[in-house]
Write a protein that holds these residues in place. Structure first.
Motif, PDB file in Angstrom:
ATOM      1  N   ALA A 133      37.120  47.662  36.919  1.00 26.07           N
ATOM      2  CA  ALA A 133      36.533  48.082  38.194  1.00 26.07           C
ATOM      3  C   ALA A 133      35.926  46.885  38.919  1.00 26.07           C
ATOM      4  O   ALA A 133      35.606  45.858  38.314  1.00 26.07           O
ATOM      5  CB  ALA A 133      35.464  49.143  37.943  1.00 26.07           C
ATOM      6  N   SER A 134      35.746  47.016  40.209  1.00 24.77           N
ATOM      7  CA  SER A 134      35.142  45.950  41.017  1.00 24.77           C
ATOM      8  C   SER A 134      33.631  45.892  40.794  1.00 24.77           C
ATOM      9  O   SER A 134      32.981  46.906  40.506  1.00 24.77           O
ATOM     10  CB  SER A 134      35.415  46.198  42.503  1.00 24.77           C
ATOM     11  OG  SER A 134      36.801  46.158  42.769  1.00 24.77           O
ATOM     12  N   GLU A 135      33.076  44.704  40.906  1.00 25.36           N
ATOM     13  CA  GLU A 135      31.632  44.443  40.858  1.00 25.36           C
ATOM     14  C   GLU A 135      30.966  45.016  39.610  1.00 25.36           C
ATOM     15  O   GLU A 135      29.979  45.742  39.680  1.00 25.36           O
ATOM     16  CB  GLU A 135      30.961  44.978  42.132  1.00 25.36           C
ATOM     17  CG  GLU A 135      31.449  44.272  43.381  1.00 25.36           C
ATOM     18  CD  GLU A 135      30.678  44.657  44.627  1.00 25.36           C
ATOM     19  OE1 GLU A 135      29.701  45.430  44.536  1.00 25.36           O
ATOM     20  OE2 GLU A 135      31.064  44.179  45.715  1.00 25.36           O
TER      21      GLU A 135
ATOM     22  N   ALA B 286      38.785  37.616  39.167  1.00 22.50           N
ATOM     23  CA  ALA B 286      37.446  37.314  38.668  1.00 22.50           C
ATOM     24  C   ALA B 286      36.417  37.520  39.782  1.00 22.50           C
ATOM     25  O   ALA B 286      35.366  38.134  39.570  1.00 22.50           O
ATOM     26  CB  ALA B 286      37.398  35.877  38.148  1.00 22.50           C
ATOM     27  N   TYR B 287      36.744  37.039  40.969  1.00 20.85           N
ATOM     28  CA  TYR B 287      35.836  37.209  42.103  1.00 20.85           C
ATOM     29  C   TYR B 287      35.635  38.694  42.430  1.00 20.85           C
ATOM     30  O   TYR B 287      34.518  39.135  42.709  1.00 20.85           O
ATOM     31  CB  TYR B 287      36.399  36.472  43.318  1.00 20.85           C
ATOM     32  CG  TYR B 287      35.471  36.467  44.500  1.00 20.85           C
ATOM     33  CD1 TYR B 287      34.391  35.595  44.558  1.00 20.85           C
ATOM     34  CD2 TYR B 287      35.674  37.344  45.568  1.00 20.85           C
ATOM     35  CE1 TYR B 287      33.532  35.591  45.643  1.00 20.85           C
ATOM     36  CE2 TYR B 287      34.820  37.341  46.655  1.00 20.85           C
ATOM     37  CZ  TYR B 287      33.747  36.464  46.686  1.00 20.85           C
ATOM     38  OH  TYR B 287      32.890  36.469  47.763  1.00 20.85           O
ATOM     39  N   ARG B 288      36.703  39.459  42.326  1.00 23.98           N
ATOM     40  CA  ARG B 288      36.623  40.889  42.639  1.00 23.98           C
ATOM     41  C   ARG B 288      35.720  41.653  41.667  1.00 23.98           C
ATOM     42  O   ARG B 288      34.965  42.539  42.070  1.00 23.98           O
ATOM     43  CB  ARG B 288      38.030  41.500  42.617  1.00 23.98           C
ATOM     44  CG  ARG B 288      38.053  43.006  42.892  1.00 23.98           C
ATOM     45  CD  ARG B 288      39.436  43.596  42.755  1.00 23.98           C
ATOM     46  NE  ARG B 288      39.961  43.542  41.403  1.00 23.98           N
ATOM     47  CZ  ARG B 288      39.632  44.396  40.415  1.00 23.98           C
ATOM     48  NH1 ARG B 288      38.748  45.352  40.632  1.00 23.98           N
ATOM     49  NH2 ARG B 288      40.179  44.270  39.215  1.00 23.98           N
ATOM     50  N   ILE B 289      35.774  41.314  40.393  1.00 20.87           N
ATOM     51  CA  ILE B 289      35.020  42.108  39.403  1.00 20.87           C
ATOM     52  C   ILE B 289      33.577  41.623  39.248  1.00 20.87           C
ATOM     53  O   ILE B 289      32.793  42.254  38.536  1.00 20.87           O
ATOM     54  CB  ILE B 289      35.724  42.142  38.028  1.00 20.87           C
ATOM     55  CG1 ILE B 289      35.672  40.788  37.329  1.00 20.87           C
ATOM     56  CG2 ILE B 289      37.148  42.648  38.164  1.00 20.87           C
ATOM     57  CD1 ILE B 289      36.165  40.824  35.883  1.00 20.87           C
TER      58      ILE B 289
END
Length: 199
Positions: free
Chosen positions: A85-87, A111-114
């Motif tokens: 999932a994101s964040e 990686a940036y998205r999560i």
């Protein structure tokens, strides 16, 4: 300083300089290991116990067809979007993985998205290193290449630094070169080890 390499299950005497540099690198960034930590390319989870000295939880993510006996929580191709999932991540670590990916930009984008807002990613890649885990060894990165890829993924405040210098690199190359000379019958290998061990 915590000796991070003591947790590593593949510690070989000719790699002592690698582990020493690795310990310094991992300890330097220990204030950033917090909350839910995702290890992208975790392999056999060599540093899980080390990271749990700081983070609340550890999630290993890796490819199931690796040359390692992978012990991931989430098995996935790191060249593809992650089934995460994101964040959700407070910290992401990625150690000696990016050079093995045919699509490294995808991993950095994911990686940036999560990552949660304010999360940190700690990444380590080799520069002067022999081919390894062939044929899955695709890239070596300059500082400018890394900054470009991270920036393209959306990261800000990207810092790139060397973990060692010319003489460390030379010593490592010498170690691996002489290691390759220790061949032949058992008694000959023993004699060669005695000769090369002090070096």
């Amino acid at each position: 300083m915590i000796q991070a390499s003591k947790y590593h299950n593949n510690r070989k005497p000719w790699n002592w300089l690698v582990y020493q540099s690795g310990d310094q690198f991992l300890n330097k960034y220990s204030p950033h290991y917090k909350g839910k930590l995702y290890d992208l390319g975790c392999g056999v989870r060599s540093y899980e116990a080390f990271f749990l000295n700081f983070a609340e939880s550890y999630v290993g993510v890796d490819w199931g067809a690796s040359v390692h006996d992978t012990k991931a929580d989430i098995f996935t191709d790191l060249n593809q979007p992650l089934p995460v999932a994101s964040e959700v991540a407070d910290t992401i670590v990625c150690l000696s993985v990016l050079e093995h990916l045919s699509e490294p930009q995808t991993l950095l984008n994911e990686a940036y998205r999560i990552m949660k807002p304010g999360a940190v990613m700690i990444l380590q890649v080799p520069w002067q290193w022999r081919l390894h885990e062939e044929p899955y060894d695709f890239f070596r990165y300059t500082p400018y290449g890394l900054k470009y890829l991270f920036g393209k993924a959306g990261f800000e405040d990207v810092e790139v630094e060397a973990t060692s210098g010319f003489f460390s690199m030379w010593c490592l190359k010498f170690n691996y070169f002489t290691l390759g000379l220790i061949t032949g019958p058992r008694i000959i290998r023993g004699i060669k080890k005695v000769i090369f061990l002090p070096l």
